[in-house]
Scaffold this motif. Structure first.
Motif, short mmCIF file in Angstrom:
data_model
loop_
_atom_site.label_atom_id
_atom_site.label_comp_id
_atom_site.label_asym_id
_atom_site.label_seq_id
_atom_site.Cartn_x
_atom_site.Cartn_y
_atom_site.Cartn_z
N SER A 104 -36.03 7.36 36.01
CA SER A 104 -34.94 8.43 36.78
C SER A 104 -35.74 9.61 37.71
O SER A 104 -35.62 9.72 39.22
CB SER A 104 -33.97 8.86 36.26
N SER A 144 -35.67 -1.56 30.27
CA SER A 144 -34.91 -0.65 31.13
C SER A 144 -35.42 -0.87 32.37
O SER A 144 -35.95 -1.55 32.86
CB SER A 144 -35.96 0.63 30.39
N GLY A 145 -34.82 0.67 33.27
CA GLY A 145 -34.43 0.75 34.32
C GLY A 145 -33.65 0.09 35.06
O GLY A 145 -32.12 -0.61 34.04
N THR A 146 -33.60 -0.08 35.93
CA THR A 146 -32.51 -1.21 36.93
C THR A 146 -33.01 -2.23 37.17
O THR A 146 -34.55 -2.61 37.42
CB THR A 146 -31.76 -0.47 37.82
N GLY A 196 -35.29 5.42 30.24
CA GLY A 196 -34.93 5.96 31.31
C GLY A 196 -34.78 6.76 31.65
O GLY A 196 -35.04 6.89 33.18
#
Length: 582
Positions: free
Chosen positions: A213, A258-260, A209
């Protein structure tokens, strides 16, 4: 007519420039898209490597936590009675605090199940585990063999632990449970720790994450990075209802690892499936959330099975899909800027091209008009010369008669014969010219005969069946054609001795065409076959000649669908043969 030709030329230029601009635009667009895709692939590979390193580091860190749970299990075993009936929940509460565990639970085997029998957490008590797959399998194997055969998870002597996960007994947080059994007790020891207390800080500092980012912050092109579980992505978030009616999420089977995932598209599931099954990159160009984006799906192989990424059946996946969303607006802005620049350049080039074309056409027209004017003047001069010769003969007729009468009266027969012969030759020559049948040809021949005398050129002519000549050619074109050929022959022969200065002109009517043959002396006739004689600007006579004579002749011949060729039929003599159809 000329205005229409100009208009057509301008339209053609505009169309060609427009086509060129369009081709260049889409070529640039494809190039920029390819460049963006390569950039995304490069970023994806870097992210892939970093994710794998980060994930491997997290796995290693989690294994250290697993060893901590095993050590806590062994310490608990020494502190408790081997008989579960002799252990109290209060003892477990105290041990959990001393060992820095969230809670400690003891699992007891019954005739048909394995239950959570004693625990420092009252919520744990009484749960049956036969529906917990594959945990229930692990519990039975520990009781039976003291070793676990499940492929994933962490296996140590007499110990097994799964990944950090939600549980049916504690749905509000994520924990990691360790299970220890060495046969000295009649229960399995189950200490567990919280994700927030152990691994959260590590993941926030170095995890996937954090990596995603930082990558998004450092790349203005990227809008979103998503690590997708292709096995569970089509199914959505998997949830289970606990015995208390609470919703239990499954972290290890989460579709989004993971991530959006905010840039959602209707083709995402199909693209993820295609990338996963074909193990190939898939690209989607779409409008998502009101923004034009390029979405790339890149499959990533997992070489070692891990417990943090499972399919819907609880088995580790062998491949996940990395999704990157890039802002297509950057490409569009670049294209717009380049399009404006190209439009400006093309506009300038168009204006300059039109000016150049106008100048070239104007120069050509002036040159053509000048040539026509000179040809007209030459034609008129030659016609005037011919008529002047006829008038001169008529004017001198009385003088010639009187001279003949005087020579006859004086009995000077020899002089009379010579005089009559000269007079007859002059008249015959003029009559032959007049009888050619074409005033234009007659005028040209007459003028060239007069030119040949001071040059000491033996200019011979031979005309057959031209009494009713109807070539369909303009008189000016005929004058230019024969005039240039004869002048070209004169220019060649004057380089030689007077005895070799021979030029012949013959004209005859054939079946379907008229033939003109101009022959002249030429010592290097064989060398001319390989020369570009009809090319504009070429001349074998040096820099004093323009090299346009034969080029003009060829242009006129082609205008009337005729042919012209070079022939060498005898030594040191070159001939140009012209055929004009009728």
């Amino acid at each position: 007519m000329r205005r229409n030709v100009w208009l057509l030329a301008i339209i053609m230029i505009a169309v060609l420039l427009g086509v060129n601009n369009t081709i260049y635009y889409f070529t640039t667009k494809d190039s920029l898209e390819d460049s963006l895709q390569h950039e995304l692939e490069s970023v994806a590979r870097q992210i892939e490597i970093s994710i794998e390193l980060s994930r491997n580091g997290a796995e290693e860190y989690e294994e250290q936590i697993g060893r901590e749970l095993r050590a806590a299990s062994i310490a608990t075993e020494f502190a408790l009675s081997p008989n579960v009936e002799d252990v109290s929940n209060a003892q477990l509460v105290e041990l959990a605090k001393k060992l820095d565990m969230v809670d400690i639970t003891l699992l007891k085997r019954t005739a048909d199940n394995i239950v959570l029998y004693k625990s420092s957490n009252p919520k744990e008590l009484g749960y049956k585990t036969n529906t917990w797959k594959p945990w229930y399998q692990a519990f039975n194997e520990l009781f039976d063999k003291k070793d676990v055969s499940i492929d994933w998870g962490q296996r140590l002597p007499n110990f097994w632990t799964g990944p950090f996960e939600f549980s049916t007994t504690e749905t509000s947080s994520v924990h990691k449970w360790g299970y220890y059994y060495d046969g000295t007790t009649n229960y399995i020891l189950d200490p567990y720790v919280s994700y927030d207390d152990r691994q959260l800080e590590y993941d926030q500092a170095t995890g996937v994450g954090k990596l995603i980012s930082e990558t998004l912050k450092g790349n203005n092109t990227l809008e979103e990075i998503t690590v997708i579980n292709p096995a569970t992505f089509p199914l959505g978030q998997k949830n289970t209802i606990s015995n208390h009616g609470e919703v239990v999420k499954h972290k290890t089977q989460n579709p989004i690892i993971s991530g959006t995932y905010t840039f959602k598209h209707q083709d995402d599931q199909a693209n993820v499936k295609l990338a996963y099954e074909k193990n190939e990159k898939v690209t989607e160009d779409a409008i998502i959330n009101g923004k034009h984006v390029m979405k790339v799906f890149i499959p990533v192989d997992v070489h070692q099975q891990v417990e943090s990424m499972l399919d819907e059946k609880g088995n580790p996946i062998n491949r996940y899909v990395l999704s990157l969303v890039a802002d297509y607006g950057i490409i569009q802005n670049t294209l717009d800027k380049q399009f404006v620049n190209i439009a400006i350049i093309i506009a300038i080039v168009t204006v300059l091209s039109l000016i150049a074309v106008y100048w070239a056409v104007t120069s050509y027209r002036k040159s053509k008009d000048e040539l026509a004017r000179r040809a007209q003047e030459t034609y008129l001069e030659e016609m005037n010369s011919l008529f002047q010769s006829i008038r001169s003969q008529r004017h001198d007729f009385v003088n010639h008669v009187q001279t003949i009468q005087s020579l006859a009266s004086l009995g000077r027969t020899d002089e009379l014969k010579v005089y009559a012969s000269e007079l007859t030759g002059e008249i015959r020559q003029l009559n032959d010219i007049i009888n050619i049948g074409s005033p234009a040809i007659a005028a040209v021949v007459r003028s060239k005969l007069l030119l040949a005398e001071p040059l000491k050129v033996d200019f011979q002519t031979d005309f057959e069946s031209l009494n009713k000549l109807e070539l369909g050619m303009k008189s000016l074109d005929m004058t230019r054609l024969l005039g240039n050929l004869i002048d070209n022959a004169f220019d060649e022969v004057v380089k030689y001795a007077e005895a070799e200065r021979m030029v012949r002109l013959s004209a005859s009517q054939k079946d379907g065409y008229y033939e003109f043959i101009i022959s002249n002396t030429c010592h290097n006739a064989e060398e001319l076959a390989d020369k570009p004689l009809f090319q504009a600007g070429y001349s074998s006579k040096g820099n004093t000649h323009s090299g346009l004579g034969l080029h003009i002749v060829k242009s006129i011949v082609e205008q009337y669908k005729g042919t012209i060729r070079l022939a060498i039929s005898e030594p040191n003599v070159v001939s140009f043969i012209v055929k004009i159809p009728y």
